[in-house]
Design an enzyme around this catalytic site. Structure first.
Site, PDB file in Angstrom:
ATOM      1  N   SER A 125       0.243  -3.507   7.968  1.00  0.00           N
ATOM      2  CA  SER A 125      -0.110  -3.571   6.555  1.00  0.00           C
ATOM      3  C   SER A 125      -0.970  -4.780   6.211  1.00  0.00           C
ATOM      4  CB  SER A 125       1.166  -3.605   5.701  1.00  0.00           C
ATOM      5  OG  SER A 125       1.968  -4.725   6.052  1.00  0.00           O
ATOM      6  N   HIS A 146      -3.601   2.615   8.412  1.00  0.00           N
ATOM      7  CA  HIS A 146      -2.476   2.140   7.604  1.00  0.00           C
ATOM      8  C   HIS A 146      -1.996   3.232   6.656  1.00  0.00           C
ATOM      9  CE1 HIS A 146      -0.900  -0.703   4.251  1.00  0.00           C
ATOM     10  NE2 HIS A 146       0.078  -0.304   5.037  1.00  0.00           N
ATOM     11  N   GLU A 158      -5.485   3.864   4.843  1.00  0.00           N
ATOM     12  CA  GLU A 158      -6.580   2.908   4.992  1.00  0.00           C
ATOM     13  C   GLU A 158      -7.035   2.928   6.450  1.00  0.00           C
ATOM     14  OE1 GLU A 158      -5.821  -0.603   1.731  1.00  0.00           O
ATOM     15  OE2 GLU A 158      -4.598  -0.653   3.549  1.00  0.00           O
ATOM     16  N   ASN A 197      -3.046  -3.743  -0.459  1.00  0.00           N
ATOM     17  CA  ASN A 197      -2.164  -4.916  -0.524  1.00  0.00           C
ATOM     18  C   ASN A 197      -2.908  -6.168  -0.967  1.00  0.00           C
ATOM     19  OD1 ASN A 197       0.313  -3.750   0.112  1.00  0.00           O
ATOM     20  ND2 ASN A 197      -0.063  -3.877   2.313  1.00  0.00           N
TER      21      ASN A 197
END
Length: 659
Positions: A125, A146, A158, A197
């Site tokens: 992540s 991801h 991702e 994130n």
């Protein structure tokens, strides 16, 4: 030589934990042979059992057939031996513990056993894809993949480029994600936090800093986040959902790699140190053993909103500076990965970038904190008029919508698509306005002779009103206005001169079911689910549900649906007379469009007058009969009637012109 997408048959998933077994399930459902590997037999068997349970729930809820569930499970092989798990694999998806040293050690072993053309990916992540790839002999065949938790439900993947990753590798993994019914967002540069994130974690950290500095309260932050900004959860509620330890871990890595702007707030550190890791431990920022989350809808603060939006906008600016992703991809990532109603770039544009820059400058002057230093990318976007300020204007005459789409699939059909799939196509005041405008557009188009209404995605036709947004702005006067607006907007479907077909997949709840009731016909998939859950919220159906539903299925059935708040499947609603046709899950678009096209080929004047007669006679049969008689007298003198008569003895279909 990188493995071609067409040659991918076998996927190895390393790690059978929450993410690993979820990714394995997704791959198996997509038809791939899956090797699920972990370091102990007990761990891998637990992961396999979780896959079996999840597939069973999908079948139980009619998301897939039992046959498909059984076939997917048969494609999963649980393994412990690393060499056996990757000996003939095409793609490796690593989903083990978030520790750089452990991951690098595993990748070093993989090179020895995996085929030379196999692609390696990591589900990390936040950790550096470049650094991980350099632990292998194939850095050009290495990228991030991801997934988001839970992988079975979350649409975003991702696809992250390392410094050595080839375009061919990225293209193959994007195709692989799409084959799993996921939406890939390419992350063009290997930046800590990637895209989703990178926006989300600083936002949650800023929320903690606001509390640490006695600026506000948790209740005010979450009220603002949920009921004003419109995110699906409050900031602290989301932190507890993700896990405060997970947030801190990502933030510490970003702090180490990117500097002081990402210093974790002491409140977050203390919460983790006290083992308050969120919902999974029973306590985080909220105490789940004693009341849980309680977010007041009336504690919104404008200054808190500006600080949170400014924090997100600054991160968008930094990503643009480094060419990590364009604004539309950043927004798509947060909409898919965190269920944002609008992406952070669009939210920032709506608030005004100049205003957000001023907010950051003021906070920096007051505190001197590095996190408030304005990114060059944000300043540049503000000078350009917004993150989307430099885009070309839409074609002259075209209408640009944010919450719906209007398409013209042919056969004289205009299709109106509710386009908020990540919010289950729930209805906002903006959507009502755009729905109204779209009906104007379709009515003004002489080529359109029937309307088809569908919802984007396969989870929901429309799950009703955006109740969270309503709760944040609730007052009796505005609620009455909103009720009347919904009634009149949906009512236009009954008044429209042309036939309207609702194509229903997934949830048709509350206001969504009320809208479907206003269509002339309803086609639903086998997995469609209907219901009026308003009584569970302490309200009643206010967009025509207490009036229109009874005319379709009878007053007793209507009361049953409204009072019980139960969910009903498509077959039951067909038995009630609400659904006209039930079709296979993968045939909705084709069959609903086919019906709309058939109706579009009908006599437009006769259809218009027929709809008028039905509507007028709903509560006054004499009025309906009078309109029926008057319309009949008018129609027998039209060219359409002569056209119909002329083709009565012919094999040719009449071609009606509406004259």
């Amino acid at each position: 030589m990188t493995k071609a997408f067409e040659d991918i048959e076998t996927i190895t998933v390393l790690g059978a934990g929450t993410m690993g077994h979820g990714i394995a399930e997704v791959a198996a459902l997509a038809g791939y042979e899956v090797r699920l590997r972990d370091i102990e037999a007990e761990l891998v068997e637990d992961g396999y059992d979780q896959i079996e349970w999840s597939l069973g729930k999908l079948a139980e809820n009619d998301r897939i057939s039992q046959e498909d569930a059984n076939a997917a499970l048969e494609r999963v092989t649980p393994l412990v031996d690393l060499e056996e798990s990757v000996a003939d694999t095409d793609v490796v998806i690593e989903a083990i513990v978030e520790n750089m040293d452990i991951k690098r050690e595993v990748y070093g072993e993989l090179d020895e056993f995996a085929p030379a053309d196999a692609i390696f990916t990591s589900n990390t992540s936040s950790l550096s894809i470049t650094e991980l790839s350099e632990a292998t002999d194939r850095p050009e065949q290495f990228c991030g993949m991801h997934f988001f938790n839970p992988p079975v439900r979350m649409e975003l993947v991702e696809v992250i480029s390392g410094a050595h990753t080839t375009e061919e590798t990225l293209d193959v993994i994007e195709q692989l994600a799409e084959s799993m019914d996921k939406t890939p967002v390419r992350v063009r540069k290997d930046e800590p936090g990637f895209v989703a994130n990178r926006i989300l974690v600083p936002l949650l950290n800023e929320a903690c800093w606001l509390i640490e500095n006695d600026t506000t309260t948790i209740a005010e932050v979450d009220s603002t986040t949920k009921y004003d900004i419109g995110l699906p959860m409050g900031a602290f509620e989301l932190s507890d959902q993700v896990g405060t330890d997970v947030i801190l871990h990502i933030l510490e890595y970003m702090h180490e790699e990117l500097g002081a702007a990402y210093e974790p707030a002491p409140l977050l550190v203390r919460t983790v140190d006290e083992d308050k890791l969120g919902k999974k431990t029973g306590a985080g920022f909220y105490d789940y053993d004693n009341g849980g989350v309680d977010i007041p809808p009336d504690s919104v603060r404008e200054d808190v909103k500006l600080r949170l939006l400014a924090a997100m906008a600054n991160e968008v600016g930094k990503l643009l500076e480094k060419e990590v992703a364009p604004p539309e991809d950043i927004d798509r990532a947060l909409q898919l990965g965190a269920a944002f109603p609008e992406g952070p770039a669009q939210l920032a544009d709506d608030a005004g970038l100049d205003r957000l820059v001023e907010t950051l400058e003021s906070a920096h002057e007051e505190t001197g904190a590095a996190r408030y230093e304005v990114a060059d990318g944000l300043r540049a976007a503000a000078e350009d008029g917004g993150f989307y300020g430099g885009e070309e204007e839409v074609d002259a005459g075209a209408t640009e919508y944010e919450t719906i789409r209007v398409e013209y699939p042919g056969d004289s059909v205009g299709q109106l698509i509710l386009d908020r799939p990540h919010q289950l196509n729930t209805v906002t005041p903006e959507l009502l306005d755009e729905f109204d405008a779209a009906l104007d557009e379709l009515e003004d188009n002489d080529e359109v002779r029937a309307v088809l209404i569908t919802g984007a995605g396969d989870r929901a036709f429309c799950a009703g009103a955006d109740a969270v947004g309503m709760a944040g702005n609730a007052n009796p006067i505005d609620a009455i206005k909103l009720g009347r607006k919904g009634q009149s907007t949906w009512g236009r479907l009954e008044e429209l001169s042309m036939p309207v077909v609702a194509g229903i997949d997934g949830y048709a709840l509350g206001g969504g079911m009320e809208m479907a009731a206003c269509a002339d016909m309803r086609v639903a998939t086998e997995r469609a689910t209907f219901g009026q859950p308003e009584h569970d919220l302490g309200i009643l159906p206010a967009w025509g549900g207490t009036q229109r539903l009874k005319h379709l299925i009878g007053e007793s059935r209507a009361k049953e649906i409204i009072f019980t708040t139960d969910h009903y499947d498509a077959e039951r609603m067909a038995d009630f007379g609400f659904v006209n046709r039930v079709v296979d899950n993968d045939e909705l678009e084709e069959r609903a469009l086919e019906l709309a096209a058939d109706l579009a080929a009908g006599p437009p004047l006769a259809q218009e007058y027929t709809k008028r007669a039905f509507l007028a006679g709903r509560d006054d049969m004499d009025a309906g009969l009078e309109i029926e008689a008057q319309a009949f007298g008018h129609l027998v003198g039209t060219e359409d009637f002569l056209e119909g008569v002329s083709k009565m003895q012919s094999d040719d279909d009449p071609e009606f012109e509406g004259k």
